[in-house]
Scaffold this motif. Structure first.
Motif, short mmCIF file in Angstrom:
data_model
loop_
_atom_site.label_atom_id
_atom_site.label_comp_id
_atom_site.label_asym_id
_atom_site.label_seq_id
_atom_site.Cartn_x
_atom_site.Cartn_y
_atom_site.Cartn_z
N ALA A 126 0.82 -1.45 0.01
CA ALA A 126 -0.14 0.22 -0.42
C ALA A 126 0.98 1.04 0.23
N ALA A 127 2.17 1.55 0.91
CA ALA A 127 2.84 2.15 0.85
C ALA A 127 3.48 2.49 -0.71
N LEU A 128 3.68 1.96 -1.50
CA LEU A 128 4.44 2.13 -3.37
C LEU A 128 3.02 2.44 -3.82
N GLY A 129 1.81 1.73 -3.43
CA GLY A 129 0.95 2.46 -4.23
C GLY A 129 0.60 3.88 -3.96
N PHE A 130 0.29 4.21 -1.97
CA PHE A 130 0.55 5.99 -2.14
C PHE A 130 1.21 6.55 -2.41
N THR A 131 2.34 6.32 -3.06
CA THR A 131 3.67 6.78 -3.62
C THR A 131 4.06 6.97 -5.15
N LEU A 132 2.96 6.24 -5.60
CA LEU A 132 2.65 6.53 -6.98
C LEU A 132 1.40 7.80 -7.38
N PHE A 133 0.65 7.58 -6.09
CA PHE A 133 -0.39 8.43 -6.19
C PHE A 133 0.15 9.70 -4.75
N PRO A 134 0.69 9.86 -4.67
CA PRO A 134 1.25 10.82 -3.64
C PRO A 134 -0.08 11.39 -2.52
N ARG A 135 0.40 10.62 -1.64
CA ARG A 135 -0.52 10.79 -0.57
C ARG A 135 0.75 11.17 0.94
N MET A 136 0.21 11.73 2.08
CA MET A 136 0.99 11.48 2.51
C MET A 136 0.90 10.05 3.81
N PHE A 137 0.07 9.38 3.19
CA PHE A 137 -0.26 7.93 3.69
C PHE A 137 1.11 7.33 3.30
N ALA A 138 1.63 7.73 2.47
CA ALA A 138 2.39 6.37 1.96
C ALA A 138 4.12 6.46 3.05
N PRO A 139 4.38 7.24 3.74
CA PRO A 139 6.09 6.94 4.67
C PRO A 139 5.18 6.71 5.58
N LEU A 140 4.27 6.98 6.01
CA LEU A 140 3.38 6.32 7.32
C LEU A 140 3.02 5.41 7.40
N SER A 141 3.01 4.28 6.22
CA SER A 141 2.08 2.85 5.81
C SER A 141 3.70 2.54 5.83
N ALA A 142 4.28 2.93 5.11
CA ALA A 142 5.09 2.11 4.87
C ALA A 142 5.89 2.27 6.25
N PHE A 143 6.60 3.20 7.22
CA PHE A 143 6.85 2.88 8.65
C PHE A 143 6.49 1.88 9.32
N ALA A 144 4.30 1.82 9.53
CA ALA A 144 3.79 0.84 9.95
C ALA A 144 4.01 -0.86 9.44
N GLY A 145 4.40 -0.99 8.63
CA GLY A 145 4.21 -2.05 8.03
C GLY A 145 5.84 -2.19 8.32
N LEU A 146 6.66 -1.96 8.08
CA LEU A 146 8.44 -3.17 8.76
C LEU A 146 7.85 -2.57 10.57
N LEU A 147 7.43 -1.85 11.32
CA LEU A 147 7.12 -2.20 12.46
C LEU A 147 6.12 -2.83 12.87
N VAL A 148 4.99 -3.49 12.30
CA VAL A 148 4.35 -4.52 12.45
C VAL A 148 5.35 -5.78 11.64
N LEU A 149 5.84 -6.10 10.32
CA LEU A 149 7.23 -6.98 10.38
C LEU A 149 8.16 -7.43 11.63
N HIS A 150 8.11 -6.16 12.39
CA HIS A 150 9.17 -6.00 13.47
C HIS A 150 9.04 -7.52 14.62
N MET A 151 7.81 -6.66 15.12
CA MET A 151 7.21 -6.70 16.08
C MET A 151 5.96 -8.23 16.17
N GLY A 152 6.05 -8.50 14.45
CA GLY A 152 6.00 -10.41 14.40
C GLY A 152 6.85 -10.88 13.92
N TYR A 153 8.21 -10.65 14.47
CA TYR A 153 9.40 -11.46 14.58
C TYR A 153 9.97 -12.07 13.52
N HIS A 154 8.75 -11.43 12.38
CA HIS A 154 9.42 -11.97 11.08
C HIS A 154 11.09 -10.97 9.95
#
Length: 158
Positions: A13-41
């Protein structure tokens, strides 16, 4: 398994938000990184998490403060910026993972230069100042988003 799927969906979704610039793009990318980190993946050191959190907030602020679209109302440049940024980060990962962010920076710069060579981006060639301002407003948030996705990708590779 749910955290893995959620994290991957947030990164896509972050890459999609980057194609259609939205404020949520970097926030979504960081949330994805954080979720993967917290899930021990993947494992991301805490200092890197703090760095990317601050970078995502700055990039979101840039998106929020930047004018919408191009001066002529088009958003064609986003495809140039994102595609060359992703290519740059993938090339950076292949060559040396420590320089993957540099690959994204160079890739997005090449994307902005390619866009300035099109008829729609002709206005960028009139002054170096316009190019630098445009890069700061459009490409830097994309660099942060693409780099966060690259860090998550490196977490799976290593």
């Amino acid at each position: 398994m749910i955290l893995l799927i959620t994290g991957l969906l947030l990164l896509v979704a972050a890459l999609g938000f980057t194609l259609f610039p939205r404020m949520f793009a970097p926030l979504s990318a960081f949330a994805g990184l954080l979720v993967l980190h917290m899930g021990y993946h993947i494992f991301v050191p805490p200092r890197y998490l703090w760095f990317w959190a601050v970078a995502a907030m700055i990039a979101a602020a840039i998106y929020h403060l930047a004018p919408v679209g191009e001066p002529d109302g088009k958003r064609v440049s986003n495809l140039y910026i994102v595609s060359t940024g992703v290519a740059g980060i993938l090339l950076g990962i292949l060559l040396e993972p420590r320089i993957m962010v540099l690959g994204a920076i160079i890739g997005t710069a090449l994307g902005v230069m390619a866009y300035s060579g099109t008829p729609a981006g002709r206005w960028l060639r009139s002054s170096w100042r316009y190019w630098v301002h445009y890069y700061a407003a459009k490409a830097l948030p994309a660099v942060v988003t693409i780099s966060i996705v690259g860090v998550a990708l490196m977490g799976f590779i290593s």
